[in-house]
Design a protein around this motif. Structure first.
Motif, short mmCIF file in Angstrom:
data_model
loop_
_atom_site.label_atom_id
_atom_site.label_comp_id
_atom_site.label_asym_id
_atom_site.label_seq_id
_atom_site.Cartn_x
_atom_site.Cartn_y
_atom_site.Cartn_z
N HIS A 1 0.85 -1.17 -0.01
CA HIS A 1 0.04 0.00 0.16
C HIS A 1 0.76 1.28 -0.18
N ALA A 2 0.27 2.12 -0.76
CA ALA A 2 0.94 3.64 -0.59
C ALA A 2 0.82 4.39 0.64
N PRO A 3 1.41 5.32 1.09
CA PRO A 3 1.26 5.84 2.39
C PRO A 3 -0.22 6.46 2.69
N THR A 4 -0.93 6.64 1.59
CA THR A 4 -2.20 7.37 1.55
C THR A 4 -3.26 6.00 1.78
N GLY A 5 -2.94 4.78 1.74
CA GLY A 5 -3.77 3.77 1.81
C GLY A 5 -4.15 2.87 0.61
N GLU A 6 -3.86 3.50 -0.57
CA GLU A 6 -4.17 2.94 -1.98
C GLU A 6 -3.37 1.72 -2.19
N ARG A 7 -3.88 0.78 -2.77
CA ARG A 7 -3.18 -0.70 -2.69
C ARG A 7 -2.25 -0.65 -4.21
N ILE A 8 -0.98 -0.69 -4.08
CA ILE A 8 -0.05 -0.38 -4.96
C ILE A 8 0.69 -1.85 -5.44
N ASP A 9 0.78 -2.67 -4.54
CA ASP A 9 1.50 -4.08 -4.99
C ASP A 9 2.82 -3.77 -5.58
N GLU A 10 3.63 -3.44 -5.26
CA GLU A 10 4.89 -2.94 -5.50
C GLU A 10 6.30 -3.71 -4.63
N VAL A 11 7.16 -3.99 -5.30
CA VAL A 11 8.22 -4.59 -4.59
C VAL A 11 9.55 -3.63 -5.05
N HIS A 12 9.93 -3.31 -4.01
CA HIS A 12 11.14 -2.14 -3.99
C HIS A 12 12.57 -2.88 -3.90
N PHE A 13 13.48 -2.67 -4.79
CA PHE A 13 14.93 -3.38 -4.97
C PHE A 13 15.99 -2.36 -4.61
N HIS A 14 16.90 -2.77 -4.22
CA HIS A 14 18.20 -2.03 -4.24
C HIS A 14 18.78 -1.58 -5.42
N PRO A 15 19.12 -0.53 -5.59
CA PRO A 15 19.68 0.16 -6.95
C PRO A 15 20.48 -0.79 -7.71
N ALA A 16 21.45 -1.59 -7.00
CA ALA A 16 22.22 -2.47 -7.86
C ALA A 16 21.34 -3.40 -8.54
N TRP A 17 20.33 -3.88 -8.23
CA TRP A 17 19.41 -4.78 -8.86
C TRP A 17 19.29 -4.08 -10.22
N HIS A 18 18.75 -2.76 -10.27
CA HIS A 18 18.33 -2.26 -11.39
C HIS A 18 19.58 -2.08 -12.35
N GLU A 19 20.53 -2.03 -11.73
CA GLU A 19 21.84 -1.60 -12.63
C GLU A 19 22.28 -2.79 -13.28
N LEU A 20 21.87 -3.95 -12.74
CA LEU A 20 22.29 -5.43 -13.27
C LEU A 20 21.29 -5.58 -14.23
N LEU A 21 20.03 -5.41 -14.15
CA LEU A 21 18.97 -5.50 -15.33
C LEU A 21 19.37 -4.53 -16.31
N ARG A 22 19.74 -3.21 -16.08
CA ARG A 22 20.19 -2.49 -17.12
C ARG A 22 21.18 -3.04 -18.05
N VAL A 23 22.36 -3.70 -17.35
CA VAL A 23 23.24 -4.24 -18.45
C VAL A 23 22.89 -5.26 -19.27
N SER A 24 22.00 -6.17 -18.49
CA SER A 24 21.45 -7.25 -19.38
C SER A 24 20.55 -6.96 -20.60
N VAL A 25 19.51 -5.92 -20.26
CA VAL A 25 18.61 -5.42 -21.28
C VAL A 25 19.30 -4.86 -22.19
N ALA A 26 20.50 -4.07 -21.87
CA ALA A 26 21.06 -3.25 -22.85
C ALA A 26 21.96 -4.36 -24.05
N GLY A 27 22.39 -5.40 -23.25
CA GLY A 27 22.91 -6.66 -23.94
C GLY A 27 22.17 -7.46 -24.92
N GLY A 28 20.87 -6.95 -24.87
CA GLY A 28 19.74 -7.75 -25.66
C GLY A 28 19.59 -9.50 -25.04
#
Length: 557
Positions: free
Chosen positions: A94-121
């Motif tokens: 949930h968001a702080p305002t109470g709305e359902r958001i159903d999200e997963v938050h990752f460390h920035p390193a996770w996104h950097e790894l995905l950035r590398v793999s997606v850029a590599g195709g």
């Protein structure tokens, strides 16, 4: 007033060190420690992989793969791997305002790894550019970054594997493929048509069914506009922050495959509710969740009642990635062991010069060599559409290579002694990761039974396999004897003997590849130890003649 002791007295210098109590007194010089293995190239140093890529028709990727290896072996990427696993994902329903958001938050390193793999195709390149050798090229790069970090490979693998199933529904493929092919990773949670690229996931199994997907109870109700509404639960949803998911549900005509996007065409959050994240043994950087489908908007993929046949091509590709991932995990662990043994001395000389350690390392080298050859041979079969061969070889090779993965990592860890049991060595992370590929996309029993299913339902599979294996016949009597026994097993398979048959097939394929493409002394050592019975069972029990410098050279970074 200066700093004080806890009893209120004034702080005094220690008479022995003439320093304050927190002073660290050096007791000795540090030596005989192993430098970190960073800023190296896991692709160009893997000659087995480089040669196999050339042989399987993907030589055009060599320069790109070498550059990719330089990046994935860098200290920066290796630190991302550590951080992504040290700080696992967090569920925010949930968001702080109470709305359902159903999200997963990752460390920035996770996104950097995905950035590398997606850029590599790695998520889609063979579909965007299907030139000869495209699956092999992608496999080589997937293995290369897999040595650095395996968890982020989950959404990469699923996105790569979903495309063949999507093409069962041409209008869906036309809509989604341009987004899938994008190479700018976009981590934002928003409607897919507003993003530069998308990643795809899947949610097949349920609490009561597991691998028995036909036991699914999720209901799919058709609507007037041709879409469906899905209601039910999924016990495992891999990478739940993907943009869309393939899901199995019971439609009026039976079990059917559907695509469920995180956002509806109206730009609203879909009824895709994350209940909790799984607290897993390994694969800590990646999120796995339980999901409730609450009247989720969905589109059919393939015909109603043909859900299993629709996803089977996807499963075939993800099983290939299980083999690639295990071969990569073995390679990383063994390279780390060889690096340690090269720089660490005991009893008067370097570990790598000790006869028994050399035996262990040479044995591990044979295992990784054979796993890599089999993995890339399978990828080549996907390129050349050798459907009958890959139908039986994929589950058999997945069975054996993924089973051997934890054994190899455990032995490599032991080569480091107590240092290998410490998180700083990275071997504990590799060890925790090692059982996963044997479970994902069907555990050992499922793979073995799938071999039997292929033999029973697709009569071309056994001849295609034997044609491949015959190409190495006549060189080594031990191999020929194993091949003769395998022919007998293939003629009368039994369910109770399914594991033995799967192992026999995979060993025969590995041995045939070693005979044809590895150095003669390596091939001889593999056949003697794996087929000829000249092996004690544990690693490091090779006959002395098999412990050659050629084997050790194959695993030195």
């Amino acid at each position: 007033m200066g700093p004080t002791w806890a009893d209120g007295g004034r702080l005094r210098k220690c008479p022995r060190t003439r320093g304050y109590p927190w002073t660290v007194t050096p007791t000795h010089d540090v030596f005989n420690q192993v430098p970190p293995l960073v800023d190296w190239n896991p692709y160009v140093t893997n000659r087995t992989l480089v040669d196999a890529v050339e042989r399987e028709g993907a030589g055009w990727v060599q320069d790109e793969a070498a550059e990719f290896g330089e990046l994935t072996g860098s200290a920066v990427v290796r630190q991302w791997a550590v951080l992504a696993n040290r700080y696992p994902p967090e569920l925010r329903t949930h968001a702080p305002t109470g709305e359902r958001i159903d999200e997963v938050h990752f460390h920035p390193a996770w996104h950097e790894l995905l950035r590398v793999s997606v850029a590599g195709g790695l998520h889609a390149s063979p579909w965007a550019d299907d030139r000869p050798g495209a699956h092999v090229a992608r496999a080589a790069m997937f293995m290369t970054i897999g040595q650095a970090e395996a968890g982020h490979g989950c959404p990469i693998s699923m996105t790569y594997s979903v495309v063949p199933s999507l093409r069962r529904q041409p209008e869906l493929a036309a809509l989604w493929e341009p987004r899938v092919f994008g190479r700018e990773y976009d981590s934002r949670s928003m409607p897919a048509d507003e993003k530069a690229s998308v990643l795809m996931g899947m949610a097949m199994t349920e609490k009561q069914g597991g691998s028995d997907v036909r036991a699914n109870t999720t209901r799919a109700e058709p609507t007037a506009d041709g879409s469906y509404r899905l209601t039910g639960h999924k016990w495992f949803c891999s990478a739940p922050m993907c943009d869309a998911f393939l899901v199995l549900a019971q439609a009026p005509e039976g079990l059917t495959c559907f695509m469920v996007p995180r956002w509806t065409p109206d730009g609203l959050r879909n009824g895709f509710h994350l209940q909790r994240l799984k607290d897993k043994l390994g694969n800590r950087s990646n999120a796995s969740s339980e999901v409730e489908l609450d009247s989720s908007w969905a589109q059919r993929v393939g015909e109603e009642g043909r859900g299993v046949s629709t996803i089977i091509e996807m499963v075939s590709h993800t099983r290939l990635d299980c083999v690639l991932g295990s071969a990569a995990g073995m390679r990383e662990a063994v390279v780390q062991a060889a690096h340690h043994a090269t720089h660490r001395a005991a009893f008067g000389k370097a570990l790598v010069e000790q006869p028994l350690m050399r035996n262990v390392l040479a044995d591990l080298a044979l295992e990784t060599e054979a796993a890599t050859l089999a993995a890339i041979r399978l990828a080549g079969a996907f390129d050349r559409r050798e459907d009958a061969f890959r139908r039986i070889a994929t589950p058999a090779v997945k069975y054996l290579v993924c089973k051997r993965h934890p054994m190899v990592v455990a032995e490599a860890l032991e080569c480091l002694g107590g240092n290998g049991y410490v998180e700083e060595s990275d071997l504990p992370r590799l060890f925790r990761e090692s059982p996963l590929n044997s479970i994902w996309e069907g555990s050992g029993n499922v793979q073995s039974l799938d071999v039997l299913r292929a033999l029973a339902k697709e009569p071309d599979t056994a001849p295609a396999l034997l044609e491949e294996l015959e190409s190495a016949a006549g060189v080594d009597p031990r191999y020929d004897e194993h091949l003769a026994g395998l022919r007998t097993e293939l003629a009368a398979p039994t369910e109770a003997g399914a594991r033995r048959l799967a192992e026999s097939i995979a060993l025969a394929l590995q041995a045939s590849l070693m005979i044809r493409f590895a150095a003669s002394e390596l091939a001889d050592a593999f056949v003697a130890s794996r087929l000829g019975g000249d092996h004690g069972g544990a690693f490091g029990t090779l006959p002395e003649a098999a412990v050659t410098e050629a084997a050790l050279e194959r695993i030195r970074p």
